[in-house]
Design a protein around this motif. Structure first.
Motif, PDB file in Angstrom:
ATOM      1  N   LYS A 151       0.829  -1.212   0.000  1.00  0.00           N
ATOM      2  CA  LYS A 151       0.000   0.000   0.000  1.00  0.00           C
ATOM      3  C   LYS A 151       0.863   1.261   0.000  1.00  0.00           C
ATOM      4  O   LYS A 151       0.534   2.258   0.654  1.00  0.00           O
ATOM      5  CB  LYS A 151      -0.940  -0.005   1.198  1.00  0.00           C
ATOM      6  N   VAL A 161     -14.734  -3.041   4.132  1.00  0.00           N
ATOM      7  CA  VAL A 161     -13.965  -2.453   3.030  1.00  0.00           C
ATOM      8  C   VAL A 161     -13.640  -3.508   1.973  1.00  0.00           C
ATOM      9  O   VAL A 161     -13.736  -3.250   0.759  1.00  0.00           O
ATOM     10  CB  VAL A 161     -12.692  -1.794   3.574  1.00  0.00           C
ATOM     11  N   ASN A 162     -13.285  -4.723   2.405  1.00  0.00           N
ATOM     12  CA  ASN A 162     -13.004  -5.798   1.442  1.00  0.00           C
ATOM     13  C   ASN A 162     -14.256  -6.187   0.667  1.00  0.00           C
ATOM     14  O   ASN A 162     -14.183  -6.487  -0.538  1.00  0.00           O
ATOM     15  CB  ASN A 162     -12.437  -7.009   2.182  1.00  0.00           C
ATOM     16  N   LEU A 221     -16.708  -4.160  -0.119  1.00  0.00           N
ATOM     17  CA  LEU A 221     -16.935  -3.096  -1.100  1.00  0.00           C
ATOM     18  C   LEU A 221     -15.975  -3.207  -2.273  1.00  0.00           C
ATOM     19  O   LEU A 221     -16.368  -2.985  -3.423  1.00  0.00           O
ATOM     20  CB  LEU A 221     -16.785  -1.733  -0.420  1.00  0.00           C
ATOM     21  N   LEU A 222     -14.714  -3.563  -2.005  1.00  0.00           N
ATOM     22  CA  LEU A 222     -13.742  -3.719  -3.089  1.00  0.00           C
ATOM     23  C   LEU A 222     -14.156  -4.853  -4.030  1.00  0.00           C
ATOM     24  O   LEU A 222     -14.099  -4.710  -5.259  1.00  0.00           O
ATOM     25  CB  LEU A 222     -12.358  -3.973  -2.512  1.00  0.00           C
ATOM     26  N   GLU A 223     -14.563  -5.983  -3.472  1.00  0.00           N
ATOM     27  CA  GLU A 223     -14.998  -7.101  -4.312  1.00  0.00           C
ATOM     28  C   GLU A 223     -16.252  -6.733  -5.109  1.00  0.00           C
ATOM     29  O   GLU A 223     -16.396  -7.129  -6.271  1.00  0.00           O
ATOM     30  CB  GLU A 223     -15.261  -8.324  -3.438  1.00  0.00           C
ATOM     31  N   TYR A 224     -17.135  -5.979  -4.503  1.00  0.00           N
ATOM     32  CA  TYR A 224     -18.375  -5.593  -5.184  1.00  0.00           C
ATOM     33  C   TYR A 224     -18.093  -4.699  -6.381  1.00  0.00           C
ATOM     34  O   TYR A 224     -18.616  -4.928  -7.484  1.00  0.00           O
ATOM     35  CB  TYR A 224     -19.294  -4.899  -4.184  1.00  0.00           C
ATOM     36  N   TYR A 225     -17.238  -3.696  -6.195  1.00  0.00           N
ATOM     37  CA  TYR A 225     -16.949  -2.769  -7.294  1.00  0.00           C
ATOM     38  C   TYR A 225     -16.075  -3.427  -8.365  1.00  0.00           C
ATOM     39  O   TYR A 225     -16.170  -3.083  -9.543  1.00  0.00           O
ATOM     40  CB  TYR A 225     -16.293  -1.512  -6.747  1.00  0.00           C
ATOM     41  N   LYS A 226     -15.229  -4.361  -7.975  1.00  0.00           N
ATOM     42  CA  LYS A 226     -14.474  -5.120  -8.982  1.00  0.00           C
ATOM     43  C   LYS A 226     -15.408  -5.965  -9.832  1.00  0.00           C
ATOM     44  O   LYS A 226     -15.223  -6.078 -11.049  1.00  0.00           O
ATOM     45  CB  LYS A 226     -13.430  -6.001  -8.288  1.00  0.00           C
TER      46      LYS A 226
END
Length: 299
Positions: free
Chosen positions: A65, A147-148, A150-155
């Motif tokens: 990061k 947060v993880n 949300l990241l998987e959802y937007y990917k």
């Protein structure tokens, strides 16, 4: 060095029409024209830590990061923290005899300290470490699971939109005897191509979208304490807005909950002419070197 403190009164016209001082202009020896910051492409060559000069590739910096694992910034004044050593005396156990106390030797321990504001890691209860570099406890994000998700959802949404765009283009240019892509000619399906490339399948993307639970706003708010408006405020115990924004995951309200922040990595960038695609400046790969391999300045 007096010219560094003087204002730039004289400005030159770039090839794009911008007025810039000569210290911000470049000269392309292939196009034979003056270039400014808007006429060039900026490319990142390498990532490194400005404190320990550790060089790392872009893939490793992305996994970390863009943070250094061994250097930290002070959460109070944002200066670089230094590692201090101390001698830890062995604890005396009254139940044990003096022989066990004599066998224990003093141990060297390390803690973080700021030379600017005198903040130390002991102020917030971080235990001393037996090694100087690494091993410092990391603060866990209480919202890491969300947060993880949300990241998987937007990917998954991005993958679905990309596939829909590809399907529309395939139907638009579908002509008998013609092939839009190599997969249409060879019979290789999109799912097989994604499996070969190691990308997530369309079924996993659709399941991630279907199983996603959206956030819901709540009208119930916790009530403030009765003495909230009457109690005295100690500014030494309350964090400032800059200190809270320094840690966006927790945003601590009290100064006793501040934790060291990992130092952000710096980059060495090369600049390329947009017209002829030649390098105007290119630094050395070694982070400790201040020389340039290519340095075409307007000076």
């Amino acid at each position: 060095m007096a010219y560094l403190t003087q204002p730039d009164y004289v400005k030159y016209i770039c090839s794009c029409g911008q007025l810039k001082p000569i210290t911000n202009l470049y000269f392309c020896r292939h196009c034979l024209k003056i270039r400014c910051g808007f006429c060039i492409c900026h490319e990142v060559d390498s990532h490194y830590c400005a404190n320990c000069l550790e060089n790392m590739p872009s893939s490793e910096a992305r996994l970390k990061k863009n943070r250094c694992s061994s250097c930290f910034d002070c959460p109070s004044c944002f200066h670089t923290l230094s590692t201090r050593a101390t001698i830890a005396q062995p604890r005396q156990d009254p139940a044990a005899g003096d022989a066990k106390i004599e066998n224990k030797q003093p141990k060297k321990m390390y803690y973080l300290s700021c030379f600017n504001c005198r903040w130390t890691s002991r102020d917030v209860g971080i235990p001393d470490q037996p090694v100087a570099s690494g091993g410092w406890p990391e603060r866990t994000n209480p919202f890491a699971v969300r947060v993880n998700q949300l990241l998987e959802y937007y990917k998954a949404i991005a993958q679905q939109e990309k596939q829909e765009k590809l399907d529309r283009e395939r139907k638009k240019f579908a002509i008998r005897g013609k092939y839009l892509t190599l997969t249409d000619k060879t019979g290789l399906t999109g799912a097989m191509a994604r499996n070969i490339a190691g990308l997530p399948s369309s079924e996993s993307s659709s399941s991630a979208i279907a199983n996603f639970v959206p956030s819901q706003a709540s009208a119930e708010v916790e009530e403030l304490p009765e003495d909230y408006h009457t109690q005295e405020v100690n500014l030494k115990q309350i964090t400032s807005m800059a200190q809270r924004l320094r840690a966006p995951d927790s945003q601590p309200r009290l100064a006793a909950r501040l934790h060291p922040a990992a130092r952000a990595l710096s980059v060495k960038r090369s600049q390329r002419c947009r017209a002829c695609d030649h390098n105007l400046t290119k630094p050395e790969y070694n982070p400790g070197s201040v020389k340039f391999k290519i340095e075409l300045l307007a000076l």
